[in-house]
Design a protein around this motif. Structure first.
Motif, mmCIF file in Angstrom:
data_model
loop_
_atom_site.group_PDB
_atom_site.id
_atom_site.type_symbol
_atom_site.label_atom_id
_atom_site.label_comp_id
_atom_site.label_asym_id
_atom_site.label_seq_id
_atom_site.Cartn_x
_atom_site.Cartn_y
_atom_site.Cartn_z
ATOM 1 N N VAL A 1 68.154 16.337 60.926
ATOM 2 C CA VAL A 1 69.673 16.019 60.499
ATOM 3 C C VAL A 1 69.918 14.619 59.883
ATOM 4 O O VAL A 1 70.470 14.446 59.048
ATOM 5 N N CYS B 1 69.058 14.648 56.456
ATOM 6 C CA CYS B 1 69.459 15.842 55.664
ATOM 7 C C CYS B 1 70.335 15.401 54.364
ATOM 8 O O CYS B 1 71.292 14.468 54.455
ATOM 9 N N CYS C 1 73.756 18.944 51.540
ATOM 10 C CA CYS C 1 75.070 19.056 50.719
ATOM 11 C C CYS C 1 75.530 17.615 50.608
ATOM 12 O O CYS C 1 75.113 16.433 50.837
ATOM 13 N N LEU D 1 77.813 15.635 51.061
ATOM 14 C CA LEU D 1 78.413 14.617 52.111
ATOM 15 C C LEU D 1 77.091 13.376 52.724
ATOM 16 O O LEU D 1 77.806 12.627 53.179
ATOM 17 N N CYS D 2 76.122 13.871 52.310
ATOM 18 C CA CYS D 2 75.159 12.856 52.629
ATOM 19 C C CYS D 2 75.344 11.752 51.676
ATOM 20 O O CYS D 2 74.707 10.403 52.017
ATOM 21 N N ARG E 1 78.334 9.709 53.506
ATOM 22 C CA ARG E 1 78.300 9.358 55.267
ATOM 23 C C ARG E 1 78.185 8.006 55.422
ATOM 24 O O ARG E 1 76.959 7.481 54.705
ATOM 25 N N LYS F 1 77.514 17.667 60.466
ATOM 26 C CA LYS F 1 77.008 16.548 61.071
ATOM 27 C C LYS F 1 77.415 15.251 60.223
ATOM 28 O O LYS F 1 77.119 14.082 60.692
ATOM 29 N N CYS F 2 78.164 15.346 59.109
ATOM 30 C CA CYS F 2 78.528 14.326 58.344
ATOM 31 C C CYS F 2 79.950 14.284 58.059
ATOM 32 O O CYS F 2 80.657 15.406 57.919
ATOM 33 N N CYS G 1 75.180 23.476 56.995
ATOM 34 C CA CYS G 1 74.971 22.517 58.148
ATOM 35 C C CYS G 1 75.056 23.446 59.586
ATOM 36 O O CYS G 1 74.394 23.196 60.461
ATOM 37 N N TYR H 1 71.747 23.816 61.881
ATOM 38 C CA TYR H 1 71.415 22.676 62.671
ATOM 39 C C TYR H 1 72.346 23.008 64.204
ATOM 40 O O TYR H 1 71.745 22.931 65.334
HETATM 41 S S1 SF4 Z 1 76.818 17.835 56.518
HETATM 42 FE FE1 SF4 Z 1 75.104 18.760 57.504
HETATM 43 S S2 SF4 Z 1 74.114 19.840 55.560
HETATM 44 FE FE2 SF4 Z 1 75.552 18.134 54.775
HETATM 45 S S3 SF4 Z 1 74.217 16.481 54.401
HETATM 46 FE FE3 SF4 Z 1 75.076 16.236 56.452
HETATM 47 S S4 SF4 Z 1 73.492 17.276 57.858
HETATM 48 FE FE4 SF4 Z 1 73.214 17.748 56.011
#
Ligand code: SF4
Length: 253
Positions: free
Chosen positions: A79, A82, A85, A87-88, A91, A152-153, A169, A172
Motif C-alpha cells: 500500500v 502503491c 491510481c 491519488l498517489c 497524497r 488508502k489515499c 484500492c 487491499y
Molecule cells: S488510493 Fe489505493 S489504489 Fe490509489 S494509489 Fe492509493 S493505495 Fe493505490
C-alpha cells in the motif's frame, strides 16, 4: 462500564436524555426509544446488489486475487508504495488502517480526509473523536477494533472516490479482511456502504438490516459517517440505533 462514563459518551453523541433499564450499563439508552433497546430492529426487505456485467465481475475477481496471500507487513508495504491510481500523485502519505489485528469489529469508512492524510491514521480529528465516542457507547475502545477505509489515499478536496479508484484500492481492504477475519463489519457512510455492498441503494435503505461481505459472508451493518453526524446532529439517534443493532448482530455470530 461506569454509568457516568457512559452518560458522557452518550452526551457526546447528542443523546443527553436517557434512562437505565435493568442492571446492565449496556441497556442504557435515550428515553425516547427505550422500548426498542433490547429488541431486534424490525426486519426490512433485503437490498439486491446492483446488476454487474460478466466483464466487470471478471475484472473484479482478478483484482481481488491481486493481494491474496500477503501478510500484514507485506500488505502495508505494498500500500505504501502503491501507484495504481492517480491519488498517489496528490497524497501526503497512504493511510493503511489502524487497530487490533485480532479485532472482532472492523470499521470501514470512505477515504482519508485532510487530517488523516497528514497523520497517516484513519478517523482522526473531530470525526474520529465522535467515532471513538460512538464505539465507547457500545462498550468498545478504539484499541479493540480495527479501522480502515475503502481508499488508502485522500481524494483531493475530499471529493467522492471515483469508481476506478475504489476498484483499484478495494483489493487491499479485502486482503485486510481476509487477514483479520472480523465477526462483524460496520460500514460508516454512504460511500463506504455502497462500495462494499456494490449497490447504488441509498444509505437510508441499507440501514437496519444485516448484509454480508465477500465470499466469507462477514455480517455487515451500515450507519452514518461521523463527519455527516457532526453536520447533521439530528441523525445521531439513528446512528445510536444502528450501533445497538450491530451489537446485537455481533452477539449472535
Ligand atoms: S488510493 Fe489505493 S489504489 Fe490509489 S494509489 Fe492509493 S493505495 Fe493505490
Amino acid at each position: 462500564m461506569n454509568p457516568a462514563l457512559r452518560q458522557e459518551y452518550l452526551a457526546a453523541l447528542g443523546l443527553e436524555t436517557w434512562v437505565m433499564r435493568g442492571k446492565s450499563a449496556l441497556a442504557a439508552a435515550p428515553s425516547e426509544f427505550a422500548a426498542p433497546v433490547e429488541s431486534p430492529v424490525a426486519p426490512v426487505a433485503p437490498v439486491a446488489p446492483v446488476a454487474r456485467t460478466a466483464e466487470a465481475e471478471m475484472s473484479r475477481d482478478d483484482s481481488t486475487a491481486r493481494e491474496a496471500g500477503f501478510d500484514w507487513p507485506e500488505l502495508r508495504a505494498r500500500v505504501a508504495a502503491c501507484t495504481r491510481c492517480g491519488l498517489c500523485n496528490t497524497r501526503t502519505q497512504t493511510v493503511f488502517g489502524v487497530g487490533n489485528q485480532g479485532a472482532e469489529w472492523l470499521i470501514v469508512g470512505e477515504a482519508p480526509g485532510a487530517d488523516e492524510d497528514r497523520q497517516g491514521e484513519p478517523f482522526v480529528g473531530r470525526a474520529g473523536q465522535l467515532l471513538n465516542s460512538m464505539l465507547r457507547a457500545i462498550g468498545l475502545a478504539r484499541e479493540q477494533v480495527y479501522i480502515a477505509n475503502v481508499l488508502k489515499c485522500r481524494p483531493p478536496g475530499n471529493r467522492d472516490p471515483a469508481a476506478g479508484e475504489a476498484a483499484e484500492c478495494l483489493p487491499y481492504l479485502e486482503q485486510q479482511i481476509a487477514l483479520l477475519k472480523p465477526k462483524i463489519m460496520l460500514a460508516v457512510g454512504r460511500i463506504a456502504s455502497q462500495n462494499l455492498l456494490r449497490t447504488d441503494v441509498t444509505l437510508g435503505r441499507l440501514r437496519r438490516q444485516v448484509h454480508h461481505f465477500g465470499v466469507s459472508r462477514v455480517p455487515l451493518v451500515v450507519t452514518y459517517h461521523p463527519a455527516y453526524l457532526l453536520r447533521t446532529p439530528g441523525d445521531k439517534r439513528k446512528a445510536w440505533e444502528d450501533l445497538k443493532f450491530a451489537r446485537e448482530v455481533c452477539a449472535r455470530v
